[in-house]
Design an enzyme around this catalytic site. Sequence first.
Site, short mmCIF file in Angstrom:
data_model
loop_
_atom_site.label_atom_id
_atom_site.label_comp_id
_atom_site.label_asym_id
_atom_site.label_seq_id
_atom_site.Cartn_x
_atom_site.Cartn_y
_atom_site.Cartn_z
CG HIS A 83 -1.75 1.21 1.38
ND1 HIS A 83 -1.50 2.15 2.35
CD2 HIS A 83 -2.83 1.66 0.69
CE1 HIS A 83 -2.39 3.12 2.26
NE2 HIS A 83 -3.20 2.85 1.26
CD GLU A 86 -2.58 2.74 -3.61
OE1 GLU A 86 -3.12 3.86 -3.48
OE2 GLU A 86 -2.95 1.73 -2.99
CG HIS A 87 -0.20 6.12 -0.45
ND1 HIS A 87 -0.75 7.18 0.24
CD2 HIS A 87 -1.13 5.14 -0.44
CE1 HIS A 87 -1.97 6.84 0.66
NE2 HIS A 87 -2.22 5.60 0.26
CD GLU A 122 -5.19 5.21 3.59
OE1 GLU A 122 -5.86 4.46 2.84
OE2 GLU A 122 -4.06 5.66 3.27
#
Length: 432
Positions: A47, A50-51, A127
């Site tokens: 993840h 991806e950022h 998040e």
Amino acid sequence: MTVECTRLKSGLTVVTQTMPHLESAALGVWIKSGSRNETTDEHGIAHLLEHMAFKGTARRSAREIAEQIEDVGGEVNAATSTETTSYYARVLKDHVPLAVDILADILTESAFEEEELEREKQVILQEINAANDTPDDVVFDRFSEVAYRDQTLGRAILGTPQTVVSFTPQQIRGYLSRNYTTDRMFVVAAGAVQHDEFVRMVEERFASLPTAPSATPVMDPAKYIGGNIRETRDLMDAQILLGFEGKAYHARDFYCSQILANILGGGMSSRLFQEVREIRGLCYSIYAFHWGFSDTGIFGIHAATGGENLPELVPVIIDELHKSATSIDQKEIERARAQIRAQLLMGQESPAARAGQVARQMMLYGRPISNPEMMERLEGITIERLTDLAGRLFFDTVPTLSAIGPLEHLAPMEDIAASLTSPAPQGKQAVL
């Protein structure tokens, strides 16, 4: 609207579906790698990668990536799941070359600068905190933790604050070189694109992708365990998730499981919605779902309700599971088929939906699946197959229960499990 596929010499697969009546195109890169491909000390790195892909490359700053796509009215985004990661864009047809160039740039030349990495870690920590403050997200994360205890499949995709802050650019590059290789990547476009021209652009811009992993990609076999996890919180409502081991994508009963989930809780006409919400008023939200993975699956029922309704709600849900193992009406099957057919056809009208659908089919089956072929698979589902499946799903496997909120009225897990050991006699409701 024929789907065309080309496998480049590098091993990269390029797929298009031309939709000549459109002025726009949706395109993206789908990677057959997600959080399940992380090692023990990489929890959350898929993840984070991806950022970080959008945080600057050798040719563009993070701001330039955003400005260049938005200057032409386009949009670009990404998503990470347990077994896949995707980077996608939507633009007008004249700007497809720009979108291809940006996607190639972020996937082949990302800088992973320390300053940007530290900044993005803070974003992901926020998040994680936001997800922990959302009970209907937490209940799913807790469910996975128990159903697949001590396995990558059971871990939250976001990672933990401890793992996220520990990552270095070298670790990110290590995960990237192990998983983002041409044999695991699919470049897909739908809409106003021409196949040969699109292939040429992809071949030119993605030429620097590695064709072989730096090390063997990680993905341990899943082992469903099941169990019980409860978190009492001072909330207005309780979130409960009752589930079972479902079917993998390639299993014979995968599509049968999709139909069963639709009949039980796929819409306002479904059994659970009608009995639990409309007739009895025991909750404000309830639905059933079936998620497939490469080697396992999850069949679940999620409900949100006031804590005082739990003593009646859970037995009614279990009663509907018992009924599904003994009686399903042909009309219910036809309604479920019609809903799936409508979703497939509606997806044909959206380039973004179609590109995502084709990409998933390529990753799972190695080829696009036509709508007629999909419907043909659904036509073979009978009442007997559905009732047999329900009996095996709900009464031959260990259940998993995840709950969060005011839970003092929720029955003990032993009682819930005991009510799911075998189908109840017809007409007799489960008692907890």
